[in-house]
Design a protein around this motif. Structure first.
Motif, PDB file in Angstrom:
ATOM      1  N   LEU A 149      -5.677   2.246   6.791  1.00  0.00           N
ATOM      2  CA  LEU A 149      -4.430   2.618   6.112  1.00  0.00           C
ATOM      3  C   LEU A 149      -4.692   3.099   4.691  1.00  0.00           C
ATOM      4  CD1 LEU A 149      -1.340   2.751   5.952  1.00  0.00           C
ATOM      5  CD2 LEU A 149      -1.355   0.323   5.297  1.00  0.00           C
ATOM      6  N   THR A 150      -5.484   2.347   3.937  1.00  0.00           N
ATOM      7  CA  THR A 150      -5.748   2.734   2.552  1.00  0.00           C
ATOM      8  C   THR A 150      -6.545   4.037   2.473  1.00  0.00           C
ATOM      9  OG1 THR A 150      -7.660   1.228   2.581  1.00  0.00           O
ATOM     10  CG2 THR A 150      -5.616   0.396   1.617  1.00  0.00           C
ATOM     11  N   LEU A 193       1.688   6.768  -6.741  1.00  0.00           N
ATOM     12  CA  LEU A 193       0.600   7.686  -7.068  1.00  0.00           C
ATOM     13  C   LEU A 193       0.974   9.131  -6.749  1.00  0.00           C
ATOM     14  CD1 LEU A 193      -2.466   5.619  -5.798  1.00  0.00           C
ATOM     15  CD2 LEU A 193      -1.831   6.075  -8.171  1.00  0.00           C
ATOM     16  N   TYR A 194       1.781   9.330  -5.715  1.00  0.00           N
ATOM     17  CA  TYR A 194       2.221  10.684  -5.371  1.00  0.00           C
ATOM     18  C   TYR A 194       2.942  11.329  -6.548  1.00  0.00           C
ATOM     19  CZ  TYR A 194       5.207  14.356  -3.481  1.00  0.00           C
ATOM     20  OH  TYR A 194       5.871  15.547  -3.288  1.00  0.00           O
ATOM     21  N   LEU A 231      -6.868   0.907  -7.120  1.00  0.00           N
ATOM     22  CA  LEU A 231      -6.114  -0.291  -6.752  1.00  0.00           C
ATOM     23  C   LEU A 231      -5.971  -0.438  -5.239  1.00  0.00           C
ATOM     24  CD1 LEU A 231      -3.268  -0.282  -9.436  1.00  0.00           C
ATOM     25  CD2 LEU A 231      -5.315  -1.715  -9.359  1.00  0.00           C
ATOM     26  N   TYR A 232      -6.262   0.618  -4.505  1.00  0.00           N
ATOM     27  CA  TYR A 232      -6.231   0.519  -3.047  1.00  0.00           C
ATOM     28  C   TYR A 232      -7.206  -0.545  -2.533  1.00  0.00           C
ATOM     29  CZ  TYR A 232      -3.328   4.615  -1.943  1.00  0.00           C
ATOM     30  OH  TYR A 232      -2.282   5.490  -1.781  1.00  0.00           O
ATOM     31  N   LEU A 233      -8.233  -0.845  -3.302  1.00  0.00           N
ATOM     32  CA  LEU A 233      -9.213  -1.824  -2.846  1.00  0.00           C
ATOM     33  C   LEU A 233      -8.653  -3.249  -2.847  1.00  0.00           C
ATOM     34  CD1 LEU A 233     -12.500  -0.535  -4.524  1.00  0.00           C
ATOM     35  CD2 LEU A 233     -11.939  -0.558  -2.091  1.00  0.00           C
ATOM     36  N   VAL A 274       0.835  -1.203   0.000  1.00  0.00           N
ATOM     37  CA  VAL A 274       0.000   0.000   0.000  1.00  0.00           C
ATOM     38  C   VAL A 274       0.873   1.256   0.000  1.00  0.00           C
ATOM     39  CG1 VAL A 274      -1.644   1.350   1.365  1.00  0.00           C
ATOM     40  CG2 VAL A 274      -1.980  -1.110   1.076  1.00  0.00           C
ATOM     41  N   LEU A 275       1.918   1.255   0.811  1.00  0.00           N
ATOM     42  CA  LEU A 275       2.804   2.419   0.862  1.00  0.00           C
ATOM     43  C   LEU A 275       3.526   2.621  -0.470  1.00  0.00           C
ATOM     44  CD1 LEU A 275       4.344   2.052   4.445  1.00  0.00           C
ATOM     45  CD2 LEU A 275       2.523   3.599   3.692  1.00  0.00           C
TER      46      LEU A 275
END
Length: 210
Positions: A129-130, A93-94, A106-108, A86-87
């Motif tokens: 977290l997400t 994405l940043y 995609l976080y899902l 996730v990180l």
């Protein structure tokens, strides 16, 4: 000393599946960057993004070595592995538009994986977290640069548009809607998949007792 074959313990099997998914994600990320570079003519922060992907690949390598150990893989370790994914996604994405990037959905995936394989508290931890990462990317991110061809077309179209229209307001509303949709999806997926997983585990436990 490490064994020459992977352990067949349940926790190891879950970690192995997670590493397989990460390998696919790494390949997809590299393919996406290659497509952007070759076809879309968009300049991104290539070096830090490649470093992030290389870090994921290195993590995968050492995790494969971990699979050769007979030491049990606990739920916390599985959660930490997914958390690192996730990180890594968040940092990618940043550098590529933050919450405006369509790949933010995609976080899902790690949330669904956590709900299907881990106890409820870890699933809610992954949901938190997400959601936190998504929320931060609404504020902190590097905007995607425009394709020069698209900028020319937008300029030509803009000359014929009404100057009183406020596109920024509409765009911000769109991003906020994306965020709200994600939060709702995260809660719904976490709740129903946790319940489903608990039902399956209870059924398996009853079958063992018979």
């Amino acid at each position: 000393m490490l064994n020459t074959t992977f352990s067949a313990l349940p926790g190891h099997s879950q970690l192995r599946r997670l590493l397989n998914l990460r390998s696919l994600a790494i390949a997809a990320q590299l393919l996406t960057l290659l497509t952007v570079w070759k076809l879309l003519d968009i300049e991104l922060a290539w070096l830090p993004m490649l470093v992030i992907i290389a870090t994921l690949a290195t993590l995968n390598f050492f995790s494969l070595l971990r699979l050769k150990s007979e030491r049990p893989v606990c739920n916390l370790e599985l959660f930490a592995q997914s958390g690192l994914d996730v990180l890594a996604l968040s940092f990618l994405l940043y550098f590529a538009g933050g919450s405006t990037n369509p790949f933010v959905s995609l976080y899902l995936l790690p949330l669904v994986i956590a709900a299907a394989t881990l106890p409820a508290r870890y699933t809610w931890g992954m949901a938190a977290l997400t959601t936190a990462c998504y929320s931060l990317l609404m504020v902190y991110y590097i905007p995607l640069p425009h394709n020069p061809h698209d900028m020319e077309m937008s300029h030509d179209m803009g000359m014929a548009m009404d100057r009183d229209i406020a596109p920024d307001s509409a765009f911000n509303t769109h991003v906020l809607g994306m965020w709200l949709g994600f939060v709702i999806s995260a809660v719904v997926v976490a709740y129903f998949v946790v319940k489903m997983a608990q039902a399956v585990r209870n059924r398996d436990a009853q079958l063992v007792q018979v």
